[in-house]
Design an enzyme around this catalytic site. Structure first.
Site, PDB file in Angstrom:
ATOM      1  N   ALA A   1       0.822  -1.214   0.000  1.00  0.00           N
ATOM      2  CA  ALA A   1       0.000   0.000   0.000  1.00  0.00           C
ATOM      3  C   ALA A   1       0.852   1.258   0.000  1.00  0.00           C
ATOM      4  CB  ALA A   1      -0.941   0.000   1.200  1.00  0.00           C
TER       5      ALA A   1
ATOM      6  N   PHE B   1      -5.847   4.813  -1.916  1.00  0.00           N
ATOM      7  CA  PHE B   1      -6.286   5.937  -1.093  1.00  0.00           C
ATOM      8  C   PHE B   1      -5.543   7.187  -1.562  1.00  0.00           C
ATOM      9  CE2 PHE B   1      -6.048   8.516   2.831  1.00  0.00           C
ATOM     10  CZ  PHE B   1      -7.399   8.581   3.151  1.00  0.00           C
TER      11      PHE B   1
ATOM     12  N   ALA C   1      -3.877   9.620  -0.456  1.00  0.00           N
ATOM     13  CA  ALA C   1      -2.570  10.014   0.076  1.00  0.00           C
ATOM     14  C   ALA C   1      -1.455   9.047  -0.303  1.00  0.00           C
ATOM     15  CB  ALA C   1      -2.646  10.128   1.599  1.00  0.00           C
ATOM     16  N   LYS C   2      -1.777   7.892  -0.901  1.00  0.00           N
ATOM     17  CA  LYS C   2      -0.758   6.934  -1.284  1.00  0.00           C
ATOM     18  C   LYS C   2       0.038   7.454  -2.490  1.00  0.00           C
ATOM     19  CE  LYS C   2      -1.693   3.652   1.715  1.00  0.00           C
ATOM     20  NZ  LYS C   2      -2.561   4.380   2.645  1.00  0.00           N
ATOM     21  N   PRO C   3       1.257   6.947  -2.690  1.00  0.00           N
ATOM     22  CA  PRO C   3       2.051   7.410  -3.844  1.00  0.00           C
ATOM     23  C   PRO C   3       1.303   7.297  -5.171  1.00  0.00           C
ATOM     24  CG  PRO C   3       3.466   6.211  -2.335  1.00  0.00           C
ATOM     25  CD  PRO C   3       2.059   6.072  -1.799  1.00  0.00           C
TER      26      PRO C   3
END
Length: 375
Positions: A164, A188, A190-192
């Site tokens: 994740a 999500f 905010a993930k890379p």
């Protein structure tokens, strides 16, 4: 206040392409598991050198679906790190299985192979069937797969890589998302690699697992959607999110390179007064978070307050390890203790991190942190 993660900067760069991609979905009218999803899954599999990519509704469902596909059931032992977000562990008891919490390496913050061995020995003494190991690519750095995979194989267990935070990272020539029996990821925001809502995926080179996963995510449907061949769930990726992710994936490799530059600048500015992250030789992090270790004796809450006053946001990943949280503290953990996990939870601090972070803003972060520590 500086943004902790600047999604707006990325959106400015690709907004026209995003709008066009969404428009194509609206014009086509296939909003769930449509052509946009098929296209994105093919692109995702190609990106991480996997034969199959199966999208789903979120990263937590990706983990649950992976366990379901492996037929994890009541009483099975599944080994997870304690120093991670709750999603990694919460799916295990959902199936009646037992999470065994593994300590971390104090330098990389990832699963410690020696602790894993001790946990396996404990589970065997407890009479538990050994089913799966879930190493986490914490903060974007891939777990030590050359050590973990042989341990799992020796004990007849599958490996589910929780990527994740580390999807797209590199490990000795291999790419996160293309390792283990299954790899899961989260989209999500905010993930890379994030969408503009929730989303997730599982990648695998096992054709039968892929076929099972596609059924499980869609109520267990067979060739006829009213002939359910598995007990499944409803976890399908929206076509609009898939279209957005296709655009983002097209610049993801470049953004990973940009993250390396940001991390290097941080290391140059911070290493004199905090412990900067370590990336072992042969590895490339996606830098989901830039997490430093504060000097011993630092009042972290007071430090965060001073940084907020200076316009610098911070976060703590993770202040309470899973083995100490109310819902999880009764589950077993390394019999030798969780020293590295407990120490990290008390000392880490994450700083603003994203591909578009400017050098002058990093100067501001570094200056504020140094000033706050010396006060």
């Amino acid at each position: 206040m500086l943004p902790f993660i600047d999604l707006a900067a990325q959106q400015t760069r690709i907004r026209e392409r995003i709008d066009a991609a969404i428009g194509d979905v609206l014009d086509g009218g296939a909003y769930v598991l449509g052509p946009a999803v098929d296209a994105f899954e093919a692109e995702l599999a190609a990106f991480c050198d996997a034969e199959h990519a199966i999208s789903c509704a979120n990263g937590t469902d990706a983990l649950l679906l992976a366990l379901m596909a492996l037929e994890v059931t009541a009483g099975d032992a599944v080994f997870v790190p304690s120093f991670t977000f709750a999603a990694t562990a919460e799916v295990v008891p959902c199936l009646g299985a037992v999470p065994y919490f593994v300590d971390i390496d104090p330098v990389t913050y990832n699963m410690d192979p020696e602790s894993l061995k001790r946990c396996i020995e404990k589970a065997a003494r407890d009479g538990m069937p050994l089913k799966a190991v879930i190493p986490v690519d914490l903060f974007g750095l891939p777990a030590d797969m050359d050590a973990i995979e042989p341990i799992a194989r020796e004990n007849g267990m599958a490996v589910i890589c929780d990527t994740a935070q580390g999807f797209g990272s590199r490990y000795n020539g291999r790419i996160a998302g293309g390792m283990g029996d299954l790899a899961t990821t989260s989209f999500f925001p905010a993930k890379p690699l994030g969408c503009y809502g929730d989303g997730g995926a599982i990648t695998t080179n096992n054709e039968q697992l892929a076929k099972t996963l596609r059924s499980l995510r869609n109520h267990g449907a067979g060739n006829d959607k009213y002939d359910n061949v598995h007990i499944g769930m409803n976890s399908r990726l929206d076509s609009i999110q898939a279209a957005i992710l296709s655009v983002k994936l097209s610049i993801f490799a470049e953004e990973i390179d940009m993250r390396q530059e940001v991390a290097q600048r941080y290391a140059e500015r911070l290493s004199d007064f905090v412990t900067a992250p370590t990336v072992p030789d042969g590895l490339v992090s996606t830098w989901a978070q830039y997490t430093v270790r504060l000097p011993e004796g630092t009042d972290r809450a007071e430090l965060q307050a001073k940084l907020r006053e200076a316009g610098v946001p911070t976060a703590i990943y993770y202040p309470i390890p899973l083995h100490r949280q109310t819902a999880y503290r009764h589950w077993p953990h390394d019999p030798a203790g969780m020293e590295a996990t407990d120490a990290a939870a008390n000392a880490v601090l994450s700083l603003p991190m994203h591909p578009y972070l400017k050098a002058e803003d990093q100067d501001k972060v570094a200056d504020a942190l140094k000033k706050a520590l010396s006060a």
